[in-house]
Scaffold this motif. Sequence first.
Motif, mmCIF file in Angstrom:
data_model
loop_
_atom_site.group_PDB
_atom_site.id
_atom_site.type_symbol
_atom_site.label_atom_id
_atom_site.label_comp_id
_atom_site.label_asym_id
_atom_site.label_seq_id
_atom_site.Cartn_x
_atom_site.Cartn_y
_atom_site.Cartn_z
ATOM 1 N N LEU A 1 4.856 -9.775 -2.353
ATOM 2 C CA LEU A 1 4.893 -8.417 -2.893
ATOM 3 C C LEU A 1 4.181 -8.313 -4.231
ATOM 4 O O LEU A 1 4.243 -9.228 -5.060
ATOM 5 C CB LEU A 1 6.338 -7.956 -3.080
ATOM 6 N N GLN A 2 3.552 -7.171 -4.445
ATOM 7 C CA GLN A 2 3.020 -6.832 -5.763
ATOM 8 C C GLN A 2 4.075 -5.989 -6.475
ATOM 9 O O GLN A 2 4.596 -5.033 -5.906
ATOM 10 C CB GLN A 2 1.728 -6.031 -5.609
ATOM 11 N N LYS A 3 4.400 -6.359 -7.698
ATOM 12 C CA LYS A 3 5.415 -5.615 -8.448
ATOM 13 C C LYS A 3 4.862 -4.231 -8.770
ATOM 14 O O LYS A 3 3.803 -4.103 -9.373
ATOM 15 C CB LYS A 3 5.789 -6.375 -9.718
ATOM 16 N N GLN A 4 5.579 -3.197 -8.363
ATOM 17 C CA GLN A 4 5.103 -1.834 -8.541
ATOM 18 C C GLN A 4 6.194 -0.945 -9.122
ATOM 19 O O GLN A 4 7.379 -1.286 -9.096
ATOM 20 C CB GLN A 4 4.609 -1.262 -7.202
ATOM 21 N N ASP A 5 5.759 0.215 -9.612
ATOM 22 C CA ASP A 5 6.687 1.186 -10.193
ATOM 23 C C ASP A 5 6.833 2.368 -9.238
ATOM 24 O O ASP A 5 5.867 3.083 -8.975
ATOM 25 C CB ASP A 5 6.152 1.654 -11.554
ATOM 26 N N LYS B 250 18.534 -8.767 -2.655
ATOM 27 C CA LYS B 250 18.513 -8.171 -3.996
ATOM 28 C C LYS B 250 17.190 -8.491 -4.708
ATOM 29 O O LYS B 250 16.584 -7.622 -5.344
ATOM 30 C CB LYS B 250 19.705 -8.702 -4.799
ATOM 31 N N ALA B 251 16.731 -9.739 -4.581
ATOM 32 C CA ALA B 251 15.458 -10.126 -5.196
ATOM 33 C C ALA B 251 14.300 -9.337 -4.591
ATOM 34 O O ALA B 251 13.354 -8.945 -5.287
ATOM 35 C CB ALA B 251 15.238 -11.630 -5.019
ATOM 36 N N PHE B 252 14.378 -9.085 -3.297
ATOM 37 C CA PHE B 252 13.322 -8.353 -2.591
ATOM 38 C C PHE B 252 13.205 -6.919 -3.104
ATOM 39 O O PHE B 252 12.114 -6.464 -3.469
ATOM 40 C CB PHE B 252 13.629 -8.366 -1.092
ATOM 41 N N ILE B 253 14.312 -6.178 -3.157
ATOM 42 C CA ILE B 253 14.215 -4.775 -3.570
ATOM 43 C C ILE B 253 13.921 -4.651 -5.064
ATOM 44 O O ILE B 253 13.253 -3.710 -5.490
ATOM 45 C CB ILE B 253 15.479 -3.977 -3.191
ATOM 46 N N GLU B 254 14.398 -5.618 -5.857
ATOM 47 C CA GLU B 254 14.161 -5.536 -7.295
ATOM 48 C C GLU B 254 12.699 -5.810 -7.647
ATOM 49 O O GLU B 254 12.133 -5.170 -8.539
ATOM 50 C CB GLU B 254 15.081 -6.514 -8.039
ATOM 51 N N LYS B 255 12.073 -6.751 -6.949
ATOM 52 C CA LYS B 255 10.656 -7.004 -7.216
ATOM 53 C C LYS B 255 9.812 -5.808 -6.808
ATOM 54 O O LYS B 255 8.865 -5.434 -7.508
ATOM 55 C CB LYS B 255 10.175 -8.254 -6.486
ATOM 56 N N GLY B 256 10.154 -5.184 -5.701
ATOM 57 C CA GLY B 256 9.369 -4.049 -5.228
ATOM 58 C C GLY B 256 9.760 -2.724 -5.840
ATOM 59 O O GLY B 256 9.025 -1.743 -5.733
ATOM 60 N N SER C 212 0.816 -1.221 0.000
ATOM 61 C CA SER C 212 0.000 0.000 0.000
ATOM 62 C C SER C 212 0.845 1.265 0.000
ATOM 63 O O SER C 212 0.311 2.373 -0.086
ATOM 64 C CB SER C 212 -0.919 0.005 1.227
ATOM 65 N N ALA C 213 2.155 1.118 0.085
ATOM 66 C CA ALA C 213 3.049 2.281 0.200
ATOM 67 C C ALA C 213 3.209 3.017 -1.118
ATOM 68 O O ALA C 213 3.270 2.401 -2.189
ATOM 69 C CB ALA C 213 4.407 1.837 0.725
ATOM 70 N N LYS C 214 3.297 4.328 -1.022
ATOM 71 C CA LYS C 214 3.585 5.174 -2.192
ATOM 72 C C LYS C 214 5.060 5.568 -2.240
ATOM 73 O O LYS C 214 5.631 5.771 -3.313
ATOM 74 C CB LYS C 214 2.732 6.441 -2.147
#
Length: 283
Positions: free
Chosen positions: A224-228, A116-122, A94-96
């Motif tokens: 996680l939902q992949k977000q931009d 690395k996988a965690f921050i890249e997906k998010g 839910s974070a912006k």
Amino acid sequence: DAFQETDVINITAPVTKWNYQVTNPEEIPAVLAKAFYIASSGRPGPVLVDITKDAQLKTFEWQGYTKCAHIRSYRPKPHVRVEFIDAAAALINSAKKPFVIFGQGVILGKAEAEFKAFIEKGGFPAAWTIMGMSALPTDHPLGVGMLGMHGNYAPNVLTNECDVLIAVGMRFDDRVTGRLDRYAKQAKIIHLDIDPAEIDKMVTTTVPVWGDCKETLPLLTERLQKQDHSDWLAKFHELALKEHEVVIEQELFPESGQLTMGEVIRTVNEITNGEAIIVTDVG
């Protein structure tokens, strides 16, 4: 008491993970095995084994050394509680303006790939403490610099603008936070740590995630939902450019006629074609 006798066990208790006094030489192999196991498992820490003078002088029948792999009363890492993983994932999704800060716990947990996988997906901007520096390549596009009093401008400023702060394997040391009464007061905080004693010790968390980050990070990543977050990341790059122009450029290419440490390191790096390992200290 014996000559110059000191209560070593009680003196060292506050600064050791475990200590023990050997009075019987037959205990030595098992006690040392236990000491190495406790020191190196879970959150690593110092141990102390005090071998008394009479135990040092006695002889015993050597039965060999057996490594310790389990102690009934000792749990190296807490059980992962899935409900906290779910709560953390919901908050992150839910974070912006999510921001990840990470420390040596990622390295000690050998969780560099999982992190690395965690921050890249998010798509999360991530900043390191001085002890967490090598957990992520410094040229990674999501790496935004070092935190704290010796750190970079962007992560320090934007810590107080993020809406969710995700701390991984770091302990909110005062070198990072500065004044706690002004630190990330606007943010909801998620703290991943193997040591439950670190949770809420310095900064009150919204969601605590106990456990080894090599285990907790993959569980969090799969939720996680992949977000931009490219607009949010661009703010870090904008402030990094400002820091480079105002501070770093003058340090690397001084116009005062006096040497700077930055100029010295830059010149040595150029002379060695970037192939030398240059070791520096705080100065």
